[in-house]
Write a protein that holds these residues in place. Structure first.
Motif, PDB file in Angstrom:
ATOM      1  N   CYS A 194      13.642 -59.120 -42.035  1.00  0.00           N
ATOM      2  CA  CYS A 194      13.102 -57.758 -42.112  1.00  0.00           C
ATOM      3  C   CYS A 194      13.680 -56.962 -43.283  1.00  0.00           C
ATOM      4  O   CYS A 194      14.861 -56.614 -43.284  1.00  0.00           O
ATOM      5  CB  CYS A 194      13.399 -57.015 -40.809  1.00  0.00           C
ATOM      6  SG  CYS A 194      12.799 -55.310 -40.871  1.00  0.00           S
ATOM      7  N   CYS A 236      13.833 -53.985 -35.501  1.00  0.00           N
ATOM      8  CA  CYS A 236      14.094 -55.356 -35.042  1.00  0.00           C
ATOM      9  C   CYS A 236      15.535 -55.814 -35.266  1.00  0.00           C
ATOM     10  O   CYS A 236      16.044 -56.652 -34.544  1.00  0.00           O
ATOM     11  CB  CYS A 236      13.140 -56.339 -35.710  1.00  0.00           C
ATOM     12  SG  CYS A 236      13.491 -56.665 -37.456  1.00  0.00           S
ATOM     13  N   GLY A 237      16.177 -55.282 -36.295  1.00  0.00           N
ATOM     14  CA  GLY A 237      17.556 -55.671 -36.571  1.00  0.00           C
ATOM     15  C   GLY A 237      17.715 -57.087 -37.097  1.00  0.00           C
ATOM     16  O   GLY A 237      18.826 -57.608 -37.168  1.00  0.00           O
ATOM     17  N   CYS A 252       8.636 -54.652 -35.557  1.00  0.00           N
ATOM     18  CA  CYS A 252       9.615 -53.726 -36.123  1.00  0.00           C
ATOM     19  C   CYS A 252       8.902 -52.532 -36.747  1.00  0.00           C
ATOM     20  O   CYS A 252       7.935 -52.688 -37.486  1.00  0.00           O
ATOM     21  CB  CYS A 252      10.470 -54.405 -37.183  1.00  0.00           C
ATOM     22  SG  CYS A 252      11.712 -53.292 -37.866  1.00  0.00           S
ATOM     23  N   CYS A 290      15.147 -53.356 -42.034  1.00  0.00           N
ATOM     24  CA  CYS A 290      16.439 -53.412 -41.333  1.00  0.00           C
ATOM     25  C   CYS A 290      17.550 -53.945 -42.246  1.00  0.00           C
ATOM     26  O   CYS A 290      18.687 -53.488 -42.182  1.00  0.00           O
ATOM     27  CB  CYS A 290      16.333 -54.269 -40.075  1.00  0.00           C
ATOM     28  SG  CYS A 290      15.277 -53.523 -38.816  1.00  0.00           S
TER      29      CYS A 290
END
Ligand SMILES: [Zn+2]
Length: 414
Positions: A82, A76-77, A46, A85
């Motif tokens: 994360c 990366c979503g 990411c 995100c």
């Protein structure tokens, strides 16, 4: 008009940038040696995978100088693992939930905040706990009693948010916050809150609590000896103000956002007892300690990353968005979209080689903070990178980039 003073502006810029330090720690924990880049956890690449053919990354800062961001990177979503995100999507979800709540209340509706949990101990594996918790939730939501309850109480739909905290004493504490939108107030037959936390009580609520506890028993969570405790704590129901408060704070990171401060206080106190106390920490707080080399935090975050793979963090019941007049935005598109916002100005660009220099010296967060608070143009950016280049490499500077001739993506600058 910018109402923040300088100190707050700098703090906000630092907190935003610090997410990239936490992301880097998460990447180090989740990466498995010997695996090809395609086989690694999505979060591992990411913000290190270049979107464009020309392989530059644009740098934007807010006009108020309280934040900066990159454009031209793949994300990366993954909202559980994360920190970068998660912050971005939390903003969207907060907007949707707030708008839904306002529209709904304007139309005479009301909302409740239900929290579902269960007793647990520190030696239980998160993966096992989650399996049983998922089963319990499915059983509860599919039960005739819950469906009848929803009809009687006029529940038009719910939003479930799966969240986690962890403590050294009691281990993982998965829990679900459910926002239940009802046609009117007093839907649960409640009176005034029974304590200053805003907990509600009524015959209906007692029936719901019993239903949840029975389901927990059936799924191997909790035990008869803890019945009284479970009736008191396993399900709690609060009213509209608490639901609104929850939405306003949703995904906000005040507890870990100022992570550089948290890290400093860690260095100061040192002692494990003082550090942990009986407090619960979020997974992203674990990353702060993990970044300092804390073995317990590293182990717990790795366990977390594996257990939550593929789990959805927030689920709306079907048609609820439409009922609350909330725009149905595709989250993946939202995460990937890095078009500059009206309040953002372009500072300049980084070549892929310059971006790799930042990665290999672990200076991405410092750079973003600099871009937010001090940098004005390309010369400032280049000066900063030249300074960083003098430092020793302390990590991998690997980036992913598309190369036409190879017909796919390649790892560059290893
Ligand atoms: Zn990400």
């Amino acid at each position: 008009m910018n109402t923040l003073n300088n100190f707050d502006t700098e703090k906000k810029a630092a907190a935003g940038a610090a997410r990239y330090n936490l992301l880097r720690t998460a990447q180090a924990i989740l990466a498995k040696s010997g695996l090809d880049w395609k086989e690694q956890h999505r979060t591992c690449w990411c913000s290190r995978s270049l979107k464009r053919g020309d392989e530059t990354v644009d740098v934007y800062r807010n006009e108020a100088r309280d934040g900066a961001s990159f454009a031209g990177l793949n994300r990366c979503g993954n909202l559980h693992t994360c920190p970068v995100c998660a912050a971005k999507v939390a903003e969207l979800r907060r907007k949707q939930l707030s708008a839904g709540m306002v529209n709904h209340c304007d139309n005479g509706g009301w909302a409740y905040l239900l929290t579902f949990t269960f007793p647990h101990t520190s030696d239980e594996k998160l993966q096992d706990l989650l399996k049983r918790f998922d089963k319990a939730r499915q059983r509860f939501q599919n039960s005739k009693a819950w469906k009848a309850f929803k009809k009687e109480a006029g529940v038009i739909g719910v939003v479930n948010s799966l969240e986690f905290t962890v403590s050294q004493e009691n281990g993982w504490h998965p829990h679900v916050h459910m926002l239940a939108f009802t046609k009117s107030k007093k839907a649960f037959g409640e009176g005034q809150p029974v304590n200053n936390q805003g907990d509600l009580d009524s015959l209906r609520i007692q029936e719901l609590k019993l239903l949840w506890v029975q389901v927990l028993f059936k799924c191997g969570l909790g035990e008869q000896a803890k019945l009284t405790d479970m009736m008191n704590h396993a399900l709690n129901v609060r009213g509209g103000e608490k639901a609104a408060e929850y939405i306003a704070k949703f995904g906000r990171d005040e507890k870990w956002g100022a992570s550089s401060e948290l890290a400093r206080s860690h260095a100061k106190t040192g002692a494990a007892g003082e550090k942990w106390g009986v407090l619960h920490f979020t997974p992203f707080q674990l990353l702060v300690w993990a970044g300092e080399g804390d073995a317990w935090a590293i182990h717990r975050f790795r366990e977390f990353g594996e257990a939550v793979e593929g789990k959805r963090a927030l689920v709306w019941s079907p048609k609820l968005k439409a009922a609350l007049q909330v725009e149905d935005v595709d989250e993946e598109t939202w995460i990937e979209n890095d078009e500059p916002q009206p309040e953002q100005v372009l500072v300049g660009s980084l070549s892929s080689e310059q971006f790799a220099v930042l990665q290999s010296r672990k200076c991405v967060a410092q750079f973003l903070e600099y871009a937010a608070t001090c940098a004005n143009d390309q010369v400032d950016i280049d000066d900063f990178i030249d300074g960083v280049r003098q430092l020793d490499k302390i990590a991998s500077g690997s980036l992913l980039a598309k190369r036409e001739f190879s017909g796919g993506k390649l790892v560059i600058f290893t």
